[in-house]
Scaffold this active site. Structure first.
Site, PDB file in Angstrom:
ATOM      1  N   ARG A  79      -6.686  -6.071  13.066  1.00  0.00           N
ATOM      2  CA  ARG A  79      -5.922  -6.344  11.824  1.00  0.00           C
ATOM      3  C   ARG A  79      -4.701  -7.189  12.140  1.00  0.00           C
ATOM      4  O   ARG A  79      -4.320  -8.104  11.435  1.00  0.00           O
ATOM      5  CB  ARG A  79      -5.505  -5.020  11.178  1.00  0.00           C
ATOM      6  CG  ARG A  79      -6.643  -4.277  10.543  1.00  0.00           C
ATOM      7  CD  ARG A  79      -6.223  -2.887  10.094  1.00  0.00           C
ATOM      8  NE  ARG A  79      -5.242  -2.930   9.007  1.00  0.00           N
ATOM      9  CZ  ARG A  79      -4.560  -1.854   8.615  1.00  0.00           C
ATOM     10  NH1 ARG A  79      -4.727  -0.691   9.230  1.00  0.00           N
ATOM     11  NH2 ARG A  79      -3.711  -1.919   7.612  1.00  0.00           N
ATOM     12  N   HIS A 130       4.500   2.962   3.914  1.00  0.00           N
ATOM     13  CA  HIS A 130       3.571   3.394   4.964  1.00  0.00           C
ATOM     14  C   HIS A 130       3.878   2.796   6.320  1.00  0.00           C
ATOM     15  O   HIS A 130       3.033   2.805   7.212  1.00  0.00           O
ATOM     16  CB  HIS A 130       2.132   3.049   4.548  1.00  0.00           C
ATOM     17  CG  HIS A 130       1.725   3.712   3.269  1.00  0.00           C
ATOM     18  ND1 HIS A 130       0.760   3.187   2.429  1.00  0.00           N
ATOM     19  CD2 HIS A 130       2.171   4.831   2.663  1.00  0.00           C
ATOM     20  CE1 HIS A 130       0.620   3.968   1.368  1.00  0.00           C
ATOM     21  NE2 HIS A 130       1.469   4.978   1.479  1.00  0.00           N
ATOM     22  N   CYS A 142       8.524  11.086  21.416  1.00  0.00           N
ATOM     23  CA  CYS A 142       9.678  11.252  22.324  1.00  0.00           C
ATOM     24  C   CYS A 142      10.887  10.536  21.763  1.00  0.00           C
ATOM     25  O   CYS A 142      11.983  10.643  22.308  1.00  0.00           O
ATOM     26  CB  CYS A 142       9.318  10.692  23.711  1.00  0.00           C
ATOM     27  SG  CYS A 142       9.410   8.892  23.824  1.00  0.00           S
ATOM     28  N   CYS A 159       3.512   4.727  25.951  1.00  0.00           N
ATOM     29  CA  CYS A 159       4.967   4.762  25.766  1.00  0.00           C
ATOM     30  C   CYS A 159       5.599   4.749  27.157  1.00  0.00           C
ATOM     31  O   CYS A 159       4.960   5.128  28.151  1.00  0.00           O
ATOM     32  CB  CYS A 159       5.340   6.050  25.021  1.00  0.00           C
ATOM     33  SG  CYS A 159       7.107   6.335  24.888  1.00  0.00           S
ATOM     34  N   SER A 200      -5.242   0.062  -5.813  1.00  0.00           N
ATOM     35  CA  SER A 200      -6.292   0.843  -6.485  1.00  0.00           C
ATOM     36  C   SER A 200      -5.697   2.114  -7.078  1.00  0.00           C
ATOM     37  O   SER A 200      -6.367   2.863  -7.765  1.00  0.00           O
ATOM     38  CB  SER A 200      -7.400   1.191  -5.478  1.00  0.00           C
ATOM     39  OG  SER A 200      -6.826   1.903  -4.385  1.00  0.00           O
TER      40      SER A 200
HETATM   41  C1  BV8 Z   1       0.704  12.708   2.189  1.00  0.00           C
HETATM   42  C2  BV8 Z   1      -1.044   3.066   6.408  1.00  0.00           C
HETATM   43  C3  BV8 Z   1       1.682  14.750   2.120  1.00  0.00           C
HETATM   44  C4  BV8 Z   1      -2.027   2.993   7.484  1.00  0.00           C
HETATM   45  C5  BV8 Z   1      -2.015   4.164   4.488  1.00  0.00           C
HETATM   46  C6  BV8 Z   1      -7.250  15.187   0.909  1.00  0.00           C
HETATM   47  C7  BV8 Z   1      -7.121  15.267   2.286  1.00  0.00           C
HETATM   48  C8  BV8 Z   1      -6.036  14.713   2.961  1.00  0.00           C
HETATM   49  C9  BV8 Z   1      -5.030  14.067   2.247  1.00  0.00           C
HETATM   50  C10 BV8 Z   1      -5.183  13.999   0.869  1.00  0.00           C
HETATM   51  C11 BV8 Z   1      -6.261  14.542   0.197  1.00  0.00           C
HETATM   52  N1  BV8 Z   1      -6.101  14.299  -1.128  1.00  0.00           N
HETATM   53  C12 BV8 Z   1      -4.957  13.608  -1.314  1.00  0.00           C
HETATM   54  C13 BV8 Z   1      -4.382  13.446  -0.122  1.00  0.00           C
HETATM   55  C14 BV8 Z   1      -3.139  12.773   0.115  1.00  0.00           C
HETATM   56  C15 BV8 Z   1      -3.471  11.384   0.689  1.00  0.00           C
HETATM   57  C16 BV8 Z   1      -4.188  10.574  -0.364  1.00  0.00           C
HETATM   58  O1  BV8 Z   1      -3.568  10.136  -1.320  1.00  0.00           O
HETATM   59  N2  BV8 Z   1      -5.497  10.381  -0.197  1.00  0.00           N
HETATM   60  C17 BV8 Z   1      -6.229   9.645  -1.220  1.00  0.00           C
HETATM   61  C18 BV8 Z   1      -7.166   8.643  -0.556  1.00  0.00           C
HETATM   62  C19 BV8 Z   1      -6.962  10.640  -2.092  1.00  0.00           C
HETATM   63  N3  BV8 Z   1      -2.185  10.816   0.975  1.00  0.00           N
HETATM   64  C20 BV8 Z   1      -1.658  11.016   2.175  1.00  0.00           C
HETATM   65  O2  BV8 Z   1      -2.214  11.580   3.090  1.00  0.00           O
HETATM   66  C21 BV8 Z   1      -0.215  10.528   2.310  1.00  0.00           C
HETATM   67  N4  BV8 Z   1       0.560  11.576   2.867  1.00  0.00           N
HETATM   68  O3  BV8 Z   1       0.240  12.908   1.101  1.00  0.00           O
HETATM   69  O4  BV8 Z   1       1.425  13.594   2.862  1.00  0.00           O
HETATM   70  C22 BV8 Z   1       1.583  15.873   3.021  1.00  0.00           C
HETATM   71  C23 BV8 Z   1       1.863  17.096   2.494  1.00  0.00           C
HETATM   72  C24 BV8 Z   1       1.786  18.182   3.302  1.00  0.00           C
HETATM   73  C25 BV8 Z   1       1.431  18.026   4.633  1.00  0.00           C
HETATM   74  C26 BV8 Z   1       1.136  16.787   5.164  1.00  0.00           C
HETATM   75  C27 BV8 Z   1       1.198  15.684   4.351  1.00  0.00           C
HETATM   76  C28 BV8 Z   1      -0.160   9.352   3.272  1.00  0.00           C
HETATM   77  C29 BV8 Z   1      -0.816   8.165   2.609  1.00  0.00           C
HETATM   78  C30 BV8 Z   1      -0.594   6.934   3.481  1.00  0.00           C
HETATM   79  C31 BV8 Z   1      -1.870   6.584   4.195  1.00  0.00           C
HETATM   80  N5  BV8 Z   1      -1.663   5.326   4.926  1.00  0.00           N
HETATM   81  N6  BV8 Z   1      -1.772   3.045   5.155  1.00  0.00           N
HETATM   82  C32 BV8 Z   1      -2.602   1.606   7.580  1.00  0.00           C
HETATM   83  O5  BV8 Z   1      -2.429   0.798   6.653  1.00  0.00           O
HETATM   84  O6  BV8 Z   1      -3.231   1.343   8.604  1.00  0.00           O
HETATM   85  S1  BV8 Z   1      -2.683   4.062   2.938  1.00  0.00           S
HETATM   86  C33 BV8 Z   1      -3.665   2.689   2.804  1.00  0.00           C
HETATM   87  O7  BV8 Z   1      -4.168   2.757   1.439  1.00  0.00           O
HETATM   88  C34 BV8 Z   1      -2.914   1.370   2.862  1.00  0.00           C
HETATM   89  O8  BV8 Z   1      -1.526   1.505   3.020  1.00  0.00           O
HETATM   90  C35 BV8 Z   1      -3.187   0.800   1.475  1.00  0.00           C
HETATM   91  O9  BV8 Z   1      -2.211  -0.037   1.060  1.00  0.00           O
HETATM   92  C36 BV8 Z   1      -3.205   2.057   0.707  1.00  0.00           C
HETATM   93  C37 BV8 Z   1      -3.550   2.081  -0.716  1.00  0.00           C
HETATM   94  O10 BV8 Z   1      -4.636   1.270  -0.890  1.00  0.00           O
HETATM   95  P1  BV8 Z   1      -4.356  -0.061  -1.751  1.00  0.00           P
HETATM   96  O11 BV8 Z   1      -3.144  -0.746  -1.202  1.00  0.00           O
HETATM   97  O12 BV8 Z   1      -4.337   0.304  -3.174  1.00  0.00           O
HETATM   98  O13 BV8 Z   1      -5.586  -0.927  -1.356  1.00  0.00           O
HETATM   99  P2  BV8 Z   1      -7.096  -0.715  -1.840  1.00  0.00           P
HETATM  100  O14 BV8 Z   1      -7.963  -1.436  -0.874  1.00  0.00           O
HETATM  101  O15 BV8 Z   1      -7.334   0.727  -2.145  1.00  0.00           O
HETATM  102  O16 BV8 Z   1      -7.137  -1.452  -3.265  1.00  0.00           O
HETATM  103  C38 BV8 Z   1      -6.925  -2.844  -3.317  1.00  0.00           C
HETATM  104  C39 BV8 Z   1      -6.754  -3.167  -4.777  1.00  0.00           C
HETATM  105  O17 BV8 Z   1      -6.440  -4.542  -4.890  1.00  0.00           O
HETATM  106  C40 BV8 Z   1      -8.017  -2.929  -5.602  1.00  0.00           C
HETATM  107  O18 BV8 Z   1      -7.680  -2.260  -6.798  1.00  0.00           O
HETATM  108  C41 BV8 Z   1      -8.516  -4.357  -5.914  1.00  0.00           C
HETATM  109  O19 BV8 Z   1      -9.093  -4.438  -7.199  1.00  0.00           O
HETATM  110  C42 BV8 Z   1      -7.209  -5.123  -5.909  1.00  0.00           C
HETATM  111  N7  BV8 Z   1      -7.323  -6.541  -5.593  1.00  0.00           N
HETATM  112  C43 BV8 Z   1      -8.227  -7.169  -4.804  1.00  0.00           C
HETATM  113  N8  BV8 Z   1      -7.920  -8.502  -4.770  1.00  0.00           N
HETATM  114  C44 BV8 Z   1      -6.812  -8.675  -5.541  1.00  0.00           C
HETATM  115  C45 BV8 Z   1      -6.424  -7.433  -6.054  1.00  0.00           C
HETATM  116  N9  BV8 Z   1      -5.363  -7.267  -6.854  1.00  0.00           N
HETATM  117  C46 BV8 Z   1      -4.650  -8.370  -7.164  1.00  0.00           C
HETATM  118  N10 BV8 Z   1      -4.944  -9.603  -6.699  1.00  0.00           N
HETATM  119  C47 BV8 Z   1      -6.010  -9.792  -5.891  1.00  0.00           C
HETATM  120  N11 BV8 Z   1      -6.296 -11.037  -5.430  1.00  0.00           N
HETATM  121 ZN    ZN Z   2       7.254   8.566  24.593  1.00  0.00          ZN
END
Ligand code: BV8
Ligand code: ZN
Length: 258
Positions: A79, A130, A142, A159, A200
């Site tokens: 990436r 994020h 650490c 590290c 999304s």
């Molecule tokens: C948390 C960093 C609380 C890494 C990312 C069940 C089990 C485990 C967890 C959960 C669960 N249910 C819910 C959760 C919480 C979970 C979550 O929300 N899961 C979802 C999937 C259901 N969230 C978390 O875990 C978060 N932490 O809740 O902690 C907690 C509480 C107690 C104890 C512990 C924790 C952490 C979430 C962060 C995850 N990290 N990224 C990396 O990037 O490598 S998220 C990842 O998805 C990216 O950051 C990305 O940006 C993000 C969201 O996706 P989108 O940006 O929306 O991208 P996507 O591909 O989905 O959509 C693209 C869109 O663009 C589409 O709609 C498309 O139509 C549109 N598009 C396409 N082309 C265009 C366009 N739009 C405009 N113009 C265009 N040209």
């Molecule tokens: Zn370290």
């Protein structure tokens, strides 16, 4: 809610919406992977989003990293190569221009993206929910954090303390930086207008930010070629690519909010 009934270009804006827009003082934007699509960066859930048949949802987790740190670092290095070769597109540039026009005290950019393209486009008042792909940190916390560059001299990198390194991003199941999410919730709660582009709207807590704005009486405008769970709740849906429509929308907004 005004529907988007025009092909290409912005949908018609009714008087009520135009009136509320011109009264807007505080503006915020929430972006997702879709705003970087035109820069050649695959989205998470789009057709090019999956990598070598692996689901990002399994790679971007502590469990995925623990199971195979080399595979996860290979994914991030892949990436990173795309990102280093990419350039910001008109969507990033329009948001940077809006910050320039309104100033950081009136405009806050909140992004879920870790690609750093907003910063490279000139935005500076950014909340990176994020984290950033360019940063690494110690896997056992650490305390060391550093910028990493390609090529990595070893995969997975280590590290200085000898433990594994990991990308300094927030994985699924991990808490966001409390200060960052608090600032983002504040910005959403005080926004008279929130622009939501390229997401999304399924990943929490980011996906709830537009609901915070609506609950506080702010306007929400969505820019996305596809419908999302947010589409039925927004005041205006701009159906199309952000790289094409966000500049036009931001021009209109910039003029309205003055
Ligand atoms: C948390 C960093 C609380 C890494 C990312 C069940 C089990 C485990 C967890 C959960 C669960 N249910 C819910 C959760 C919480 C979970 C979550 O929300 N899961 C979802 C999937 C259901 N969230 C978390 O875990 C978060 N932490 O809740 O902690 C907690 C509480 C107690 C104890 C512990 C924790 C952490 C979430 C962060 C995850 N990290 N990224 C990396 O990037 O490598 S998220 C990842 O998805 C990216 O950051 C990305 O940006 C993000 C969201 O996706 P989108 O940006 O929306 O991208 P996507 O591909 O989905 O959509 C693209 C869109 O663009 C589409 O709609 C498309 O139509 C549109 N598009 C396409 N082309 C265009 C366009 N739009 C405009 N113009 C265009 N040209
Ligand atoms: Zn370290």
């Amino acid at each position: 809610m005004t529907t988007d009934d025009t092909a290409g270009g912005l949908p018609p804006i009714d008087d009520e919406l135009a009136g509320r827009l011109s009264a807007a003082r505080q503006v915020a934007a929430l972006t997702g992977a879709g705003v970087s699509a035109a820069s050649g960066i695959p989205t998470f859930r789009g057709p090019g989003g999956h990598w070598r048949g692996r689901d990002p949802m399994t790679l971007a987790t502590p469990q995925g990293f623990a199971a195979d740190p080399k595979l996860v670092w290979d994914w991030y290095a892949w990436r990173r190569e795309l990102i280093d070769a990419a350039s910001p597109n008109p969507a990033h540039q329009a948001l940077a221009a809006l910050e320039e026009r309104l100033g950081p005290e009136r405009f806050t950019l909140i992004t879920q993206n870790v690609d750093g393209l907003h910063r490279r486009a000139g935005s500076s008042h950014i909340l990176e929910l994020h984290g950033a792909i360019t940063r690494a940190k110690c896997a056992v916390e650490c305390g060391r954090r550093w910028d990493w560059t390609l090529p990595l001299d070893e995969i997975p990198p280590r590290c200085e303390c000898g433990n594994l390194a990991r990308p300094a991003v927030v994985w699924f199941g991990e808490m966001l930086d409390m200060d960052v999410i608090h600032q983002a919730q504040q910005a959403a709660a005080t926004a008279d207008l929130l622009l939501v582009a390229g997401t999304s709207a399924v990943v929490e807590p980011a996906a709830s930010l537009p609901l915070v704005t609506r609950h506080a009486g702010g306007l929400v405008i969505e820019v996305n070629p596809e419908e999302t769970p947010l589409s039925a709740l927004v005041d205006l849906r701009v159906a199309g690519p952000a790289d094409e429509l966000l500049p036009e929308l931001i021009e209109m907004v910039g003029t309205a909010v003055g």
